[in-house]
Design a protein around this motif. Structure first.
Motif, PDB file in Angstrom:
ATOM      1  N   ASP A  63       0.835  -1.210   0.000  1.00 13.94           N
ATOM      2  CA  ASP A  63       0.000   0.000   0.000  1.00 13.94           C
ATOM      3  C   ASP A  63       0.858   1.244   0.000  1.00 13.94           C
ATOM      4  N   LEU A  66       2.231   1.665  -3.507  1.00 15.61           N
ATOM      5  CA  LEU A  66       1.241   2.118  -4.483  1.00 15.61           C
ATOM      6  C   LEU A  66       0.889   3.575  -4.264  1.00 15.61           C
ATOM      7  N   ARG A  73      -2.304  -0.234 -12.458  1.00 14.41           N
ATOM      8  CA  ARG A  73      -2.279  -1.687 -12.550  1.00 14.41           C
ATOM      9  C   ARG A  73      -1.348  -2.165 -13.658  1.00 14.41           C
ATOM     10  N   MET A 147      -1.130  -9.365  -2.335  1.00 14.85           N
ATOM     11  CA  MET A 147      -2.118  -8.308  -2.149  1.00 14.85           C
ATOM     12  C   MET A 147      -2.570  -7.699  -3.462  1.00 14.85           C
ATOM     13  N   VAL A 148      -1.815  -7.925  -4.551  1.00 13.33           N
ATOM     14  CA  VAL A 148      -2.293  -7.483  -5.854  1.00 13.33           C
ATOM     15  C   VAL A 148      -2.715  -8.686  -6.679  1.00 13.33           C
ATOM     16  N   SER A 149      -3.231  -9.678  -5.992  1.00 14.92           N
ATOM     17  CA  SER A 149      -3.837 -10.872  -6.586  1.00 14.92           C
ATOM     18  C   SER A 149      -2.920 -11.782  -7.368  1.00 14.92           C
ATOM     19  N   VAL A 177      -5.176 -14.465  -8.926  1.00 16.06           N
ATOM     20  CA  VAL A 177      -6.402 -14.807  -8.211  1.00 16.06           C
ATOM     21  C   VAL A 177      -7.387 -13.662  -8.336  1.00 16.06           C
ATOM     22  N   PRO A 178      -8.451 -13.793  -9.121  1.00 13.38           N
ATOM     23  CA  PRO A 178      -9.351 -12.653  -9.257  1.00 13.38           C
ATOM     24  C   PRO A 178     -10.213 -12.475  -8.010  1.00 13.38           C
ATOM     25  N   GLU A 179     -10.753 -11.289  -7.892  1.00 17.76           N
ATOM     26  CA  GLU A 179     -11.563 -10.953  -6.737  1.00 17.76           C
ATOM     27  C   GLU A 179     -12.901 -11.662  -6.832  1.00 17.76           C
TER      28      GLU A 179
ATOM     29  N   ARG B  40     -10.253  -5.564  -0.004  1.00 19.40           N
ATOM     30  CA  ARG B  40     -10.618  -6.405  -1.131  1.00 19.40           C
ATOM     31  C   ARG B  40     -11.569  -7.517  -0.751  1.00 19.40           C
ATOM     32  N   LEU B  94     -13.260  -9.892 -11.862  1.00 17.95           N
ATOM     33  CA  LEU B  94     -12.128  -9.109 -12.332  1.00 17.95           C
ATOM     34  C   LEU B  94     -11.039  -9.074 -11.287  1.00 17.95           C
ATOM     35  N   LEU B  95      -9.816  -8.816 -11.736  1.00 21.86           N
ATOM     36  CA  LEU B  95      -8.745  -8.585 -10.773  1.00 21.86           C
ATOM     37  C   LEU B  95      -8.889  -7.155 -10.251  1.00 21.86           C
ATOM     38  N   PRO B  96      -8.514  -6.890  -9.000  1.00 22.50           N
ATOM     39  CA  PRO B  96      -8.655  -5.519  -8.501  1.00 22.50           C
ATOM     40  C   PRO B  96      -7.813  -4.571  -9.326  1.00 22.50           C
ATOM     41  N   GLU B 116     -10.014   3.067  -6.431  1.00 20.99           N
ATOM     42  CA  GLU B 116      -9.581   1.753  -5.978  1.00 20.99           C
ATOM     43  C   GLU B 116      -8.100   1.584  -6.237  1.00 20.99           C
ATOM     44  N   SER B 117      -7.365   1.108  -5.252  1.00 22.66           N
ATOM     45  CA  SER B 117      -5.943   0.880  -5.468  1.00 22.66           C
ATOM     46  C   SER B 117      -5.762  -0.523  -6.037  1.00 22.66           C
ATOM     47  N   PRO B 118      -4.633  -0.803  -6.679  1.00 19.80           N
ATOM     48  CA  PRO B 118      -4.405  -2.160  -7.176  1.00 19.80           C
ATOM     49  C   PRO B 118      -4.403  -3.206  -6.076  1.00 19.80           C
ATOM     50  N   SER B 119      -4.214  -2.780  -4.816  1.00 20.74           N
ATOM     51  CA  SER B 119      -4.240  -3.774  -3.747  1.00 20.74           C
ATOM     52  C   SER B 119      -5.659  -3.995  -3.241  1.00 20.74           C
ATOM     53  N   ILE B 121      -7.973  -1.756  -2.067  1.00 25.11           N
ATOM     54  CA  ILE B 121      -8.555  -0.829  -1.097  1.00 25.11           C
ATOM     55  C   ILE B 121      -9.466   0.127  -1.863  1.00 25.11           C
ATOM     56  N   LYS B 122     -10.748   0.167  -1.488  1.00 27.42           N
ATOM     57  CA  LYS B 122     -11.709   1.019  -2.193  1.00 27.42           C
ATOM     58  C   LYS B 122     -12.091   2.182  -1.289  1.00 27.42           C
TER      59      LYS B 122
END
Lengths: 187, 181
Positions: A63, A66, A73, A147-149, A177-179, B40, B94-96, B116-119, B121-122
């Motif tokens: 975090d 980023l 992304r 943390m970024v999947s 790993v998608p959300e 997430r 989808l991926l974040p 929304e961050s790539p990790s 967090i919204k």
């Protein structure tokens, strides 16, 4: 609308974060490994613990990375690896890594570090030959990418403390790993 | 028993306000009305309100609804994007951070700003409809989150945020959100 602020370069990022004395950092890390060896005694246990600590650090570090670097992304794993090597390592350790040895599918690569601030002044004694001294770094990368999947596996290939000429870690992307929608549909 | 005349003795009723919000109609410059922060996994890390006259659902339902709305909106906006070549099916997760990131929608009574961050967090900020582009404010809130929450060793990731410093800086920062006419 164009993006509001472009991503910063490695040097600009490094200059913009708070820095700590390199010797303090090295000696603190060394003291921590020393203490882990005394408490756990088994070299394998220490390796696992360093990896776990790195994982916990990585989940928080991502975090900060980023937020400060403004990267959006990454499109694929190649871009991710470049971002980690040029911006990530630079921002947090002050050194850049080189990305080499891509495999045919583009899911596995090596980060090569010529210079590693964690290991200044360190020599491994004969009693600790199995110790992966920088294992915290592999945990950090694994935690941050999770943390970024991206589920990854990180292993050390070359280690200067064991007589090699550079530090090389191999990062392999296992899967993306998608959300998923977290709530069940029963409410 | 003696009764004093109204002019010499007045009693003041305490103001009953749930949150430190200015009453509607006064120009305070504070246009941020409600803030949600989700991670997430759909856990609502923070819910702050400064001005919310109508409450229709209880808090957990409200948060779930908000998260569900954004999850679907993101997926939907990515799927009908006319500029990308690949078209996944509507149900595919989808991926974040993937897909064209929508950043606000506006109605006649409020504007919802989203980041929304790539990790994963919204950040959702609800403001007055005439507020300008809030992406910088949301970026700044994300920076505050990193400084005061992520770097706090006593904070467990994934748990609701209870950091006083974060709340204080948030209030300070959002007091400066102005109406853009």
């Amino acid at each position: 609308m164009p993006p509001l602020t472009p991503p910063k370069s490695g040097d600009a990022l490094f200059a913009s974060v708070d820095r700590v004395n390199a010797e303090l950092f090295t000696l603190t890390y060394g003291a921590m490994v020393r203490q882990l060896l005394t408490d756990l005694e088994e070299v394998e246990e220490v390796n696992k613990q360093l990896d776990q600590m790195g994982y916990n650090i990585g989940t928080r570090l991502v975090d900060e990375f980023l937020a400060k670097s403004n990267v959006s992304r990454c499109v694929d794993f190649k871009e991710t690896a470049d971002v980690i090597a040029k911006l990530g390592f630079k921002m947090f350790l002050g050194v850049t890594a080189n990305v080499t040895n891509w495999d045919a599918e583009g899911t596995s690569c090596s980060f090569v570090l010529e210079d590693n601030p964690l290991v200044d002044f360190v020599e491994l004694p004969d009693t600790c030959q199995g110790l992966q001294y920088c294992n915290v770094l592999s945990g950090v990368i694994r935690g941050a990418l999770e943390m970024v999947s991206m589920k990854t596996e990180v292993t050390w290939v070359r280690d200067m403390l064991r007589g090699d000429d550079a530090y090389e870690m191999r990062v392999k992307l296992i899967k993306q790993v998608p959300e998923e929608y977290p709530y069940k549909d029963d409410d | 028993m003696q009764f004093f005349s109204g002019s010499s003795l007045t009693s003041v009723a305490p103001e009953a306000t749930p949150a430190p919000a200015a009453p509607p109609g006064t120009a305070t410059g504070a246009n941020a009305q409600v803030l949600y922060v989700f991670n997430r996994n759909g856990v609502c890390l923070l819910y702050r309100e400064w001005h919310r006259p109508l409450r229709t659902l209880d808090a957990t339902q409200d948060q779930k609804l908000m998260f569900g709305l954004l999850y679907s909106l993101r997926s939907f906006t990515a799927k009908i994007d006319p500029t990308t070549a690949e078209k996944g099916n509507l149900g595919v997760p989808l991926l974040p951070g993937q897909g064209c990131s929508f950043y606000s929608f506006k109605t006649n009574t409020y504007k919802l700003n989203f980041m929304e961050s790539p990790s994963g967090i919204k950040l959702i900020l609800i403001t007055h409809p005439r507020t300008g582009d809030q992406r910088d404010s949301l970026k700044h809130i994300y920076n505050l989150y990193v400084e005061y929450v992520v770097k706090n060793p006593l904070y467990a990731p994934g748990a609701p945020i209870k950091c006083e410093l974060f709340n204080k800086h948030l209030d300070q920062m959002l007091w400066n959100v102005c109406v853009d006419t």
